[in-house]
Design a protein around this motif. Structure first.
Motif, PDB file in Angstrom:
ATOM      1  N   PHE A  46       2.978 -16.271 -19.525  1.00  0.00           N
ATOM      2  CA  PHE A  46       4.143 -16.258 -20.400  1.00  0.00           C
ATOM      3  C   PHE A  46       5.269 -15.589 -19.608  1.00  0.00           C
ATOM      4  CE2 PHE A  46       0.602 -16.248 -23.358  1.00  0.00           C
ATOM      5  CZ  PHE A  46       1.005 -17.101 -24.368  1.00  0.00           C
ATOM      6  N   SER A  47       6.374 -16.291 -19.430  1.00  0.00           N
ATOM      7  CA  SER A  47       7.455 -15.738 -18.623  1.00  0.00           C
ATOM      8  C   SER A  47       8.811 -16.020 -19.251  1.00  0.00           C
ATOM      9  CB  SER A  47       7.404 -16.303 -17.200  1.00  0.00           C
ATOM     10  OG  SER A  47       7.604 -17.701 -17.220  1.00  0.00           O
ATOM     11  N   GLY A  48       9.827 -15.387 -18.689  1.00  0.00           N
ATOM     12  CA  GLY A  48      11.191 -15.582 -19.144  1.00  0.00           C
ATOM     13  C   GLY A  48      12.138 -15.007 -18.112  1.00  0.00           C
ATOM     14  N   PHE A  49      13.363 -14.733 -18.536  1.00  0.00           N
ATOM     15  CA  PHE A  49      14.379 -14.181 -17.653  1.00  0.00           C
ATOM     16  C   PHE A  49      14.985 -12.930 -18.278  1.00  0.00           C
ATOM     17  CE2 PHE A  49      14.348 -18.694 -16.544  1.00  0.00           C
ATOM     18  CZ  PHE A  49      14.163 -18.598 -15.182  1.00  0.00           C
ATOM     19  N   ASN A  50      15.342 -11.979 -17.424  1.00  0.00           N
ATOM     20  CA  ASN A  50      16.025 -10.780 -17.908  1.00  0.00           C
ATOM     21  C   ASN A  50      17.540 -10.980 -17.837  1.00  0.00           C
ATOM     22  OD1 ASN A  50      16.826 -10.288 -15.230  1.00  0.00           O
ATOM     23  ND2 ASN A  50      15.238  -8.752 -14.878  1.00  0.00           N
ATOM     24  N   HIS A  51      18.289  -9.927 -18.093  1.00  0.00           N
ATOM     25  CA  HIS A  51      19.748 -10.015 -18.130  1.00  0.00           C
ATOM     26  C   HIS A  51      20.382 -10.201 -16.751  1.00  0.00           C
ATOM     27  CE1 HIS A  51      18.521  -5.913 -17.588  1.00  0.00           C
ATOM     28  NE2 HIS A  51      19.744  -5.535 -17.257  1.00  0.00           N
ATOM     29  N   HIS A  52      19.594 -10.096 -15.691  1.00  0.00           N
ATOM     30  CA  HIS A  52      20.079 -10.370 -14.334  1.00  0.00           C
ATOM     31  C   HIS A  52      19.577 -11.731 -13.838  1.00  0.00           C
ATOM     32  CE1 HIS A  52      21.676  -6.353 -13.989  1.00  0.00           C
ATOM     33  NE2 HIS A  52      20.496  -5.836 -14.297  1.00  0.00           N
ATOM     34  N   ILE A  53      19.075 -12.525 -14.750  1.00  0.00           N
ATOM     35  CA  ILE A  53      18.478 -13.828 -14.469  1.00  0.00           C
ATOM     36  C   ILE A  53      17.296 -13.689 -13.507  1.00  0.00           C
ATOM     37  CG2 ILE A  53      18.925 -16.265 -13.996  1.00  0.00           C
ATOM     38  CD1 ILE A  53      21.889 -15.710 -14.357  1.00  0.00           C
ATOM     39  N   GLY A  54      16.636 -12.560 -13.589  1.00  0.00           N
ATOM     40  CA  GLY A  54      15.423 -12.340 -12.818  1.00  0.00           C
ATOM     41  C   GLY A  54      14.211 -12.726 -13.647  1.00  0.00           C
TER      42      GLY A  54
END
Length: 181
Positions: A46-54
């Protein structure tokens, strides 16, 4: 554990994953890969992106198999680990075994399909249309990524059907039937 006392399904999420999901878990991608480890067990991430698009990981599991009961366990366990907080949107591949458990465990979330997986399946099923200077892949990508208007999409899809004679291609038709995802 199975009847032979072997581990079947394992899920893990560390403190960083729990915090990241709390902040960035509105949109989640679930990717399952298989046959890449010695035991040939599916690995679900399960993944996604943080506020730095990391890229951030919200949890991972080693599954025994990819059947409905395993995915039901996976989704329930994921929610349990994250205090029942549900994502707003989840993107998956076209694995039919996860469709029903996802609808049952998290019926109110939007379930979309990962465009990368769709493109890979398109290449696998329609690769014969992508050679000798063909523009099929460009036109197919345009339908997927370049059109926001439903009428324009329908027109472009009809052109693909006619221009490349894929009226009878079952994969092409099934992809059209799930276009909302």
């Amino acid at each position: 554990m199975d009847v032979e006392e072997q581990i079947t399904n394992v899920f893990w999420a560390d403190a960083r994953m729990l915090i990241d999901y709390e902040y960035f878990g509105d949109v989640v991608s679930l990717n399952t890969t298989y046959c890449t480890n010695r035991a040939h067990r599916p690995l679900a991430i399960f993944s996604g992106f943080n506020h730095h698009i990391g890229a951030v990981i919200f949890g991972a599991a080693l599954l025994y198999d990819e059947i409905e009961s395993s995915f039901e366990w996976l989704f329930k366990t994921f929610l349990e680990a994250h205090k029942q907080k549900k994502t707003l949107t989840i993107f998956t591949d076209q694995d039919q075994a996860m469709k029903k458990p996802l609808q049952e465990v998290m019926p109110e979330i939007f379930h979309g399909l990962c465009t990368w997986n769709l493109m890979q399946n398109g290449i696998k099923h329609l690769g014969n249309l992508m050679k000798d200077g063909s523009h099929f892949l460009t036109n197919f990508k345009r339908c997927m990524y370049g059109i926001d208007d439903e009428t324009q999409f329908e027109e472009a899809w009809s052109v693909l059907l006619a221009q490349y004679n894929v009226h009878e291609n079952t994969w092409f038709q099934s992809t059209y039937n799930i276009k909302e995802k």
